[in-house]
Design a protein around this motif. Structure first.
Motif, short mmCIF file in Angstrom:
data_model
loop_
_atom_site.label_atom_id
_atom_site.label_comp_id
_atom_site.label_asym_id
_atom_site.label_seq_id
_atom_site.Cartn_x
_atom_site.Cartn_y
_atom_site.Cartn_z
N MET A 1 0.83 -1.20 0.00
CA MET A 1 0.00 0.00 0.00
C MET A 1 0.87 1.26 0.00
N GLY A 2 0.25 2.37 -0.39
CA GLY A 2 0.90 3.68 -0.29
C GLY A 2 2.01 3.93 -1.28
N LEU A 3 1.95 3.30 -2.46
CA LEU A 3 3.03 3.45 -3.44
C LEU A 3 3.03 4.85 -4.04
N LEU A 4 4.21 5.49 -4.05
CA LEU A 4 4.40 6.80 -4.66
C LEU A 4 5.58 6.74 -5.63
N ALA A 5 5.49 7.51 -6.72
CA ALA A 5 6.60 7.64 -7.67
C ALA A 5 6.84 9.13 -7.87
N GLU A 6 8.00 9.62 -7.38
CA GLU A 6 8.25 11.06 -7.36
C GLU A 6 9.49 11.40 -8.19
N SER A 7 9.39 12.51 -8.92
CA SER A 7 10.50 12.96 -9.75
C SER A 7 11.60 13.55 -8.89
N ILE A 8 12.81 13.62 -9.47
CA ILE A 8 13.98 14.17 -8.80
C ILE A 8 14.53 15.28 -9.70
N SER A 9 14.57 16.47 -9.20
CA SER A 9 15.01 17.61 -10.00
C SER A 9 16.41 17.37 -10.58
N GLY A 10 16.52 17.55 -11.89
CA GLY A 10 17.82 17.44 -12.54
C GLY A 10 18.29 16.02 -12.80
N GLU A 11 17.46 15.00 -12.51
CA GLU A 11 17.88 13.61 -12.69
C GLU A 11 16.90 12.84 -13.56
N ASN A 12 17.43 11.95 -14.38
CA ASN A 12 16.59 11.04 -15.17
C ASN A 12 16.25 9.83 -14.31
N ALA A 13 15.50 10.05 -13.26
CA ALA A 13 15.20 9.00 -12.28
C ALA A 13 13.89 9.33 -11.56
N LEU A 14 13.32 8.30 -10.92
CA LEU A 14 12.15 8.47 -10.08
C LEU A 14 12.40 7.77 -8.76
N ASN A 15 11.97 8.38 -7.67
CA ASN A 15 12.04 7.76 -6.35
C ASN A 15 10.71 7.08 -6.03
N LEU A 16 10.77 5.77 -5.77
CA LEU A 16 9.59 5.02 -5.36
C LEU A 16 9.63 4.79 -3.86
N SER A 17 8.46 4.87 -3.22
CA SER A 17 8.36 4.57 -1.79
C SER A 17 6.98 4.00 -1.51
N TRP A 18 6.86 3.20 -0.44
CA TRP A 18 5.59 2.57 -0.10
C TRP A 18 5.60 2.17 1.37
N SER A 19 4.45 1.80 1.88
CA SER A 19 4.34 1.38 3.29
C SER A 19 5.01 0.03 3.48
N LYS A 20 5.67 -0.14 4.60
CA LYS A 20 6.44 -1.34 4.88
C LYS A 20 5.53 -2.50 5.30
N ASN A 21 5.80 -3.70 4.76
CA ASN A 21 5.10 -4.91 5.21
C ASN A 21 5.69 -5.39 6.52
N THR A 22 4.83 -5.92 7.41
CA THR A 22 5.28 -6.29 8.75
C THR A 22 5.16 -7.78 9.04
N GLU A 23 4.86 -8.61 8.04
CA GLU A 23 4.75 -10.05 8.27
C GLU A 23 6.09 -10.63 8.73
N SER A 24 6.04 -11.59 9.64
CA SER A 24 7.27 -12.18 10.18
C SER A 24 8.04 -12.97 9.14
N ASP A 25 7.35 -13.50 8.11
CA ASP A 25 8.04 -14.28 7.08
C ASP A 25 8.26 -13.49 5.80
N PHE A 26 8.11 -12.15 5.87
CA PHE A 26 8.39 -11.31 4.70
C PHE A 26 9.84 -11.48 4.28
N SER A 27 10.07 -11.49 2.94
CA SER A 27 11.43 -11.65 2.42
C SER A 27 11.88 -10.46 1.57
#
Length: 301
Positions: A136-162
């Motif tokens: 959940m909460g996925l964002l894709a944000e531009s970076i000034s002066g760069e040919n790139a995007l920063n992605l971020s999202w809410s962290k999963n908390t399952e004990s067996d997450f890999s």
């Protein structure tokens, strides 16, 4: 077996008697069940088998029990050995996709040609077909002066997450079945580099657990790369010719909107643009500098 008895009487005369007899082999084959610990999807169960006195009979069976006891659950397994072999393997391919996630008891048995039954020491396997929760909460944000995007999202908390799978497309999408991940990461952020200026990209992120269960339910998002291309400037006036006055009209154009321009003459100080310039006597080199709306600098000579 062959037994021979020798005898000598008091006169020193000798005689012997030989008999042959058979002792029934009652030693069962050795069965060593291989442990899996935790698994999902389609898995292979197996046991290593051997017999020191008799050849093995192709008679492998497997038990998969959900009550902790192997009694009525025996089924035919694969005999991974040839007739007359003294060692080999029993195996069974188990599709767990449609069964309940739980701990199951596993065992194998096999006979030798004397019908001695060898049974392994039962082991257990945890079947986990439960994927982590949807990202959940996925964002894709531009970076000034760069040919790139920063992605971020809410962290999963399952004990067996890999880890997370990151998917990207040039167009909007609602599923990942036709896509392959562009990257994996254990963090809840990712920088996607090497992108095209001002291009829009679409992303989805999924969570994967320690046995490979992936939650394929997605909520995709898009991001547009910052403008990283310098504006192209053209000086329309003055042109390369002889002028009889030092006050000359200044005219220039750009291939995109610009919001800040200055000029210099003969590498002198930058001056704010106006409708005219005051040139020096003799040769002059005029340079115009402009910054576009994305902060990229262009110049024209």
């Amino acid at each position: 077996n062959t037994l021979t008895i020798f005898a000598r009487d008091l006169m020193g005369l000798e005689s012997q008697k030989t008999i042959k007899f058979f002792v029934v082999d009652k030693v069962p084959p050795d069965v060593y069940v291989n442990s899996l610990g935790k698994a999902s999807k389609i898995i292979t169960l197996s046991a290593n088998i051997s017999d020191k006195t008799n050849a093995l009979k192709q008679s492998c069976e497997v038990c998969i029990s959900n009550d902790g006891v192997c009694d009525t659950e025996w089924a035919i397994a694969t005999n991974d050995f040839s007739n007359g072999a003294f060692n080999g393997k029993c195996s069974y391919v188990w599709d767990t996709n449609l069964i309940k996630s739980a701990i199951y008891t596993i065992n194998f048995l096999v006979k030798d040609i004397a019908d001695n039954l060898g049974t392994g020491t039962q082991t257990s396997v945890e079947i986990d077909n439960n994927a982590p929760s949807q990202v959940m909460g996925l964002l894709a944000e531009s970076i000034s002066g760069e040919n790139a995007l920063n992605l971020s999202w809410s962290k999963n908390t399952e004990s067996d997450f890999s880890y997370y799978n990151i998917y990207r497309s040039a167009s909007a999408f609602a599923g990942i079945s036709q896509l392959s991940p562009i990257a994996t990461t254990a963090k809840n952020s990712y920088k996607n580099i090497g992108l095209a200026s001002q291009q829009t990209y679409y992303y989805a992120v999924t969570a994967v657990d320690d046995v490979g269960n992936e939650n394929s339910i997605i909520s995709s998002t898009s991001g547009t790369v910052a403008d990283t291309i310098n504006p192209v400037l053209t000086i329309n006036s003055p042109i390369s010719k002889l002028y009889t006055t030092k006050i000359i009209n200044l005219s220039y154009s750009a291939n995109e909107p610009v919001n800040f321009c200055v000029y210099s003459i003969n590498s002198g100080a930058n001056r704010s643009v106006s409708s005219t310039i005051t040139a020096d006597e003799g040769n002059n080199i005029l340079t115009v500098y402009c910054k576009d709306l994305g902060g990229n600098n262009g110049k024209a000579l």
